[in-house]
Design a protein around this motif. Structure first.
Motif, PDB file in Angstrom:
ATOM      1  N   ALA A  37      -1.691  -2.570  -9.275  1.00  0.00           N
ATOM      2  CA  ALA A  37      -1.723  -1.184  -8.860  1.00  0.00           C
ATOM      3  C   ALA A  37      -2.123  -1.175  -7.460  1.00  0.00           C
ATOM      4  O   ALA A  37      -1.848  -0.428  -6.512  1.00  0.00           O
ATOM      5  CB  ALA A  37      -2.629  -0.312  -9.703  1.00  0.00           C
ATOM      6  N   GLN A  38      -3.237  -1.840  -7.071  1.00  0.00           N
ATOM      7  CA  GLN A  38      -3.868  -2.060  -5.720  1.00  0.00           C
ATOM      8  C   GLN A  38      -2.736  -2.605  -4.557  1.00  0.00           C
ATOM      9  O   GLN A  38      -2.761  -2.246  -3.680  1.00  0.00           O
ATOM     10  CB  GLN A  38      -5.322  -2.811  -5.615  1.00  0.00           C
ATOM     11  N   VAL A  39      -2.125  -3.516  -5.245  1.00  0.00           N
ATOM     12  CA  VAL A  39      -1.304  -4.161  -4.131  1.00  0.00           C
ATOM     13  C   VAL A  39      -0.092  -3.152  -4.016  1.00  0.00           C
ATOM     14  O   VAL A  39       0.295  -3.233  -2.859  1.00  0.00           O
ATOM     15  CB  VAL A  39      -0.798  -5.773  -4.829  1.00  0.00           C
ATOM     16  N   TRP A  40       0.607  -2.501  -5.002  1.00  0.00           N
ATOM     17  CA  TRP A  40       1.469  -1.906  -4.909  1.00  0.00           C
ATOM     18  C   TRP A  40       1.179  -0.746  -3.752  1.00  0.00           C
ATOM     19  O   TRP A  40       1.971  -0.230  -2.989  1.00  0.00           O
ATOM     20  CB  TRP A  40       1.848  -1.379  -6.172  1.00  0.00           C
ATOM     21  N   GLU A  41      -0.212  -0.246  -4.173  1.00  0.00           N
ATOM     22  CA  GLU A  41      -0.794   0.989  -3.268  1.00  0.00           C
ATOM     23  C   GLU A  41      -0.704   0.742  -2.044  1.00  0.00           C
ATOM     24  O   GLU A  41      -0.188   1.249  -1.005  1.00  0.00           O
ATOM     25  CB  GLU A  41      -2.134   1.213  -3.616  1.00  0.00           C
ATOM     26  N   SER A  42      -1.179  -0.796  -1.366  1.00  0.00           N
ATOM     27  CA  SER A  42      -0.952  -1.279  -0.152  1.00  0.00           C
ATOM     28  C   SER A  42       0.419  -1.388   0.431  1.00  0.00           C
ATOM     29  O   SER A  42       0.610  -0.825   1.621  1.00  0.00           O
ATOM     30  CB  SER A  42      -1.723  -2.659  -0.319  1.00  0.00           C
ATOM     31  N   LEU A  43       1.329  -1.995  -0.386  1.00  0.00           N
ATOM     32  CA  LEU A  43       2.796  -2.007   0.094  1.00  0.00           C
ATOM     33  C   LEU A  43       3.293  -0.807   0.252  1.00  0.00           C
ATOM     34  O   LEU A  43       4.230  -0.744   1.394  1.00  0.00           O
ATOM     35  CB  LEU A  43       3.603  -2.661  -0.863  1.00  0.00           C
ATOM     36  N   GLN A  44       3.127   0.344  -0.228  1.00  0.00           N
ATOM     37  CA  GLN A  44       3.853   1.557   0.188  1.00  0.00           C
ATOM     38  C   GLN A  44       2.872   2.590   0.850  1.00  0.00           C
ATOM     39  O   GLN A  44       3.363   3.693   0.883  1.00  0.00           O
ATOM     40  CB  GLN A  44       4.601   2.261  -1.135  1.00  0.00           C
ATOM     41  N   SER A  45       1.821   1.858   1.212  1.00  0.00           N
ATOM     42  CA  SER A  45       0.790   2.785   2.138  1.00  0.00           C
ATOM     43  C   SER A  45       1.527   3.098   3.490  1.00  0.00           C
ATOM     44  O   SER A  45       2.402   2.279   4.051  1.00  0.00           O
ATOM     45  CB  SER A  45      -0.408   2.286   2.108  1.00  0.00           C
ATOM     46  N   ASP A  46       1.139   4.130   4.458  1.00  0.00           N
ATOM     47  CA  ASP A  46       1.372   4.098   5.462  1.00  0.00           C
ATOM     48  C   ASP A  46       1.451   2.879   6.604  1.00  0.00           C
ATOM     49  O   ASP A  46       2.468   2.651   7.102  1.00  0.00           O
ATOM     50  CB  ASP A  46       0.675   5.421   6.242  1.00  0.00           C
ATOM     51  N   GLU A  47       0.402   2.110   6.253  1.00  0.00           N
ATOM     52  CA  GLU A  47       0.201   1.031   7.218  1.00  0.00           C
ATOM     53  C   GLU A  47       1.035  -0.422   6.602  1.00  0.00           C
ATOM     54  O   GLU A  47       1.555  -1.156   7.300  1.00  0.00           O
ATOM     55  CB  GLU A  47      -1.089   0.445   7.150  1.00  0.00           C
ATOM     56  N   SER A  48       0.877  -0.287   5.148  1.00  0.00           N
ATOM     57  CA  SER A  48       1.756  -1.234   4.428  1.00  0.00           C
ATOM     58  C   SER A  48       1.302  -2.632   4.871  1.00  0.00           C
ATOM     59  O   SER A  48       0.299  -2.914   5.187  1.00  0.00           O
ATOM     60  CB  SER A  48       3.238  -1.319   4.397  1.00  0.00           C
ATOM     61  N   LEU A  49       2.160  -3.854   5.136  1.00  0.00           N
ATOM     62  CA  LEU A  49       2.031  -5.017   5.504  1.00  0.00           C
ATOM     63  C   LEU A  49       1.360  -5.026   6.784  1.00  0.00           C
ATOM     64  O   LEU A  49       0.506  -6.103   7.063  1.00  0.00           O
ATOM     65  CB  LEU A  49       3.548  -5.906   5.483  1.00  0.00           C
ATOM     66  N   SER A  50       1.360  -4.115   7.685  1.00  0.00           N
ATOM     67  CA  SER A  50       0.570  -4.519   8.979  1.00  0.00           C
ATOM     68  C   SER A  50      -0.800  -4.280   8.869  1.00  0.00           C
ATOM     69  O   SER A  50      -1.521  -4.807   9.671  1.00  0.00           O
ATOM     70  CB  SER A  50       1.239  -3.375   9.952  1.00  0.00           C
ATOM     71  N   ALA A  51      -1.433  -3.702   7.719  1.00  0.00           N
ATOM     72  CA  ALA A  51      -2.805  -3.679   7.459  1.00  0.00           C
ATOM     73  C   ALA A  51      -3.272  -5.128   7.049  1.00  0.00           C
ATOM     74  O   ALA A  51      -4.433  -5.401   6.953  1.00  0.00           O
ATOM     75  CB  ALA A  51      -3.188  -2.853   6.055  1.00  0.00           C
ATOM     76  N   TRP A  52      -2.317  -6.051   6.585  1.00  0.00           N
ATOM     77  CA  TRP A  52      -2.706  -7.402   5.832  1.00  0.00           C
ATOM     78  C   TRP A  52      -3.311  -8.591   7.007  1.00  0.00           C
ATOM     79  O   TRP A  52      -3.975  -9.327   6.888  1.00  0.00           O
ATOM     80  CB  TRP A  52      -1.716  -7.771   5.189  1.00  0.00           C
ATOM     81  N   GLY A  53      -2.790  -8.307   8.209  1.00  0.00           N
ATOM     82  CA  GLY A  53      -3.218  -9.152   9.421  1.00  0.00           C
ATOM     83  C   GLY A  53      -2.336  -8.640  10.589  1.00  0.00           C
ATOM     84  O   GLY A  53      -1.676  -7.760  10.526  1.00  0.00           O
ATOM     85  N   LYS A  54      -2.270  -9.870  11.421  1.00  0.00           N
ATOM     86  CA  LYS A  54      -1.601  -9.529  12.784  1.00  0.00           C
ATOM     87  C   LYS A  54      -0.076  -9.944  12.740  1.00  0.00           C
ATOM     88  O   LYS A  54       0.581  -9.538  13.764  1.00  0.00           O
ATOM     89  CB  LYS A  54      -2.484 -10.243  13.852  1.00  0.00           C
ATOM     90  N   THR A  55       0.397 -10.679  11.656  1.00  0.00           N
ATOM     91  CA  THR A  55       1.831 -11.137  11.536  1.00  0.00           C
ATOM     92  C   THR A  55       2.740  -9.835  11.799  1.00  0.00           C
ATOM     93  O   THR A  55       3.632  -9.991  12.453  1.00  0.00           O
ATOM     94  CB  THR A  55       1.932 -11.829  10.250  1.00  0.00           C
ATOM     95  N   VAL A  56       2.313  -8.741  11.172  1.00  0.00           N
ATOM     96  CA  VAL A  56       3.444  -7.642  11.358  1.00  0.00           C
ATOM     97  C   VAL A  56       2.419  -6.868  12.164  1.00  0.00           C
ATOM     98  O   VAL A  56       1.627  -6.128  12.122  1.00  0.00           O
ATOM     99  CB  VAL A  56       3.600  -6.924   9.976  1.00  0.00           C
ATOM    100  N   GLY A  57       3.239  -6.385  13.547  1.00  0.00           N
ATOM    101  CA  GLY A  57       2.568  -5.800  14.606  1.00  0.00           C
ATOM    102  C   GLY A  57       2.736  -4.262  14.318  1.00  0.00           C
ATOM    103  O   GLY A  57       1.708  -3.744  14.589  1.00  0.00           O
TER     104      GLY A  57
END
Length: 166
Positions: A37-57
């Motif tokens: 549920a936490q991973v899914w929440e992150s994936l479809q959040s406003d920031e999504s993958l860009s929150a995980w690190g600098k790879t997605v700018g």
């Protein structure tokens, strides 16, 4: 640069079958220290993958919520920008999209699939990237494939660190 000045190159659409036929398919499996549920929440959040690190700018959803099949977004990694359209959306467990436009003419087709499943007290994250380079890029891409694969791999590792720190 203003959006109107960006030159966009159209890609062919793709679906789940493309992962069986694409000349390049990269697969990543990671264990994340977070509930599905936490991973899914992150994936479809406003920031999504860009929150995980600098790879997605940069990452901008270009459709209103609630998201689902047909949802679109714009994602930037380095100088490359792409427009994505989701063809699959399984609320809570995964989604998949294809790129329908890119600002560089290097892809013929490009799709990604994300799966989130319970694994022990955490989550098994499975991510597939399928790429068919544009004709002139076929040979160069063969040589660059390991570099491209490790580049995407950084994002999967970003997720490991992101959830471990929470």
């Amino acid at each position: 640069m203003l959006h109107g000045m960006t030159r966009w190159f159209a890609l062919e659409s793709a679906d789940a079958g493309f992962f069986d036929t694409a000349p390049h398919v990269f697969r990543y499996e990671k264990h994340y220290d977070a509930t599905p549920a936490q991973v899914w929440e992150s994936l479809q959040s406003d920031e999504s993958l860009s929150a995980w690190g600098k790879t997605v700018g940069s990452l901008t959803w270009t459709s209103p919520r609630p998201f689902g099949v047909g949802t679109t977004r714009e994602v930037g990694t380095g100088p490359t920008r792409v427009h994505e359209r989701f063809y699959s959306w399984d609320e809570g467990s995964g989604y998949a999209f294809y790129v329908y436009e890119a600002n560089v003419p290097i892809f013929r087709r490009f799709a990604e699939d994300y799966r989130v499943e319970p694994e022990g007290t955490g989550t098994r994250f499975t991510w597939l990237v399928a790429i068919e380079p544009a004709g002139v890029m076929r040979w160069p891409f063969k040589l660059l494939a390991p570099v491209v694969k490790s580049g995407f791999g950084r994002m999967a590792a970003d997720g490991e660190r992101y959830f471990a720190a929470r």
